[in-house]
Design a protein around this motif. Sequence first.
Motif, PDB file in Angstrom:
ATOM      1  N   UNK A 136      21.815 -10.513 155.190  1.00 14.39           N
ATOM      2  CA  UNK A 136      20.474 -10.411 154.629  1.00 14.39           C
ATOM      3  C   UNK A 136      19.886  -9.064 155.003  1.00 14.39           C
ATOM      4  N   UNK A 137      19.202  -8.478 154.028  1.00 13.57           N
ATOM      5  CA  UNK A 137      18.460  -7.238 154.255  1.00 13.57           C
ATOM      6  C   UNK A 137      17.220  -7.311 153.376  1.00 13.57           C
ATOM      7  N   UNK A 138      16.123  -7.784 153.951  1.00 14.07           N
ATOM      8  CA  UNK A 138      14.914  -7.982 153.157  1.00 14.07           C
ATOM      9  C   UNK A 138      15.156  -9.045 152.101  1.00 14.07           C
ATOM     10  N   UNK A 178      22.514 -11.606 145.872  1.00 18.63           N
ATOM     11  CA  UNK A 178      21.275 -12.267 145.497  1.00 18.63           C
ATOM     12  C   UNK A 178      20.076 -11.401 145.805  1.00 18.63           C
ATOM     13  N   UNK A 179      19.053 -11.555 144.980  1.00 19.77           N
ATOM     14  CA  UNK A 179      17.778 -10.891 145.237  1.00 19.77           C
ATOM     15  C   UNK A 179      16.683 -11.904 144.966  1.00 19.77           C
ATOM     16  N   UNK A 180      15.806 -12.068 145.939  1.00 19.63           N
ATOM     17  CA  UNK A 180      14.722 -13.045 145.825  1.00 19.63           C
ATOM     18  C   UNK A 180      15.232 -14.420 145.424  1.00 19.63           C
ATOM     19  N   UNK A 181      16.397 -14.820 145.956  1.00 19.60           N
ATOM     20  CA  UNK A 181      16.950 -16.141 145.707  1.00 19.60           C
ATOM     21  C   UNK A 181      17.699 -16.305 144.401  1.00 19.60           C
ATOM     22  N   UNK A 192      23.381  -2.791 148.347  1.00 18.87           N
ATOM     23  CA  UNK A 192      24.497  -3.674 148.674  1.00 18.87           C
ATOM     24  C   UNK A 192      25.653  -2.888 149.284  1.00 18.87           C
ATOM     25  N   UNK A 193      26.030  -1.796 148.632  1.00 19.68           N
ATOM     26  CA  UNK A 193      27.160  -0.998 149.107  1.00 19.68           C
ATOM     27  C   UNK A 193      26.826  -0.325 150.439  1.00 19.68           C
ATOM     28  N   UNK A 194      25.599   0.121 150.617  1.00 18.11           N
ATOM     29  CA  UNK A 194      25.202   0.717 151.898  1.00 18.11           C
ATOM     30  C   UNK A 194      25.334  -0.304 153.027  1.00 18.11           C
TER      31      UNK A 194
END
Length: 175
Positions: free
Chosen positions: A9-11, A75-78, A112-114
Amino acid sequence: METPAETYRDGDLTLTRWHPGDRDLLTRLVSGSVEHLGPWLFWATGGYTSDDSSEFLRLTGKRWESGEAYEYAIGEDGEVTGGVGVMTRDGGVEIGYWLASGWTGRGLMTRTVALLTAEAFRLGAGYVEIKHDELNTRSGAVPARLGFTKVREEPEDKPLAPSCAGTNHVWRLTA
């Protein structure tokens, strides 16, 4: 390289290991994006079925257990937005990725890649590579933004997707 976590998870960004129960979700996501993905990814050319999802998820589980590759739903915001894989190579890893229709141009894949690049180095990879067809400039923008260096060109594995020229650009970042 050590085995990565099953979830990151990142934010608002989440990477979650694919599981067999994701079949219907994956089928909907890819089949709703074949016009967007098919020109660049041979496996999305001509449609995508629940049988395709089942086979992908079966192979994903097998590759995870063997240490050959670690594949995640993005995923972004679920909401699931695409997929990314970290494939082990001699001394390093290769990252491959795709986003569903409507999710490009937001910096999501760069983030994502970072995240996965930093994690690969933390887990012992000596380098990270990204390959893309020379005509897929949007895919190539990700490693360029992250400071990767284009190190070579090589023939692309067949079968080729319809928009591909057949030559991969290979980008590399070392630890």
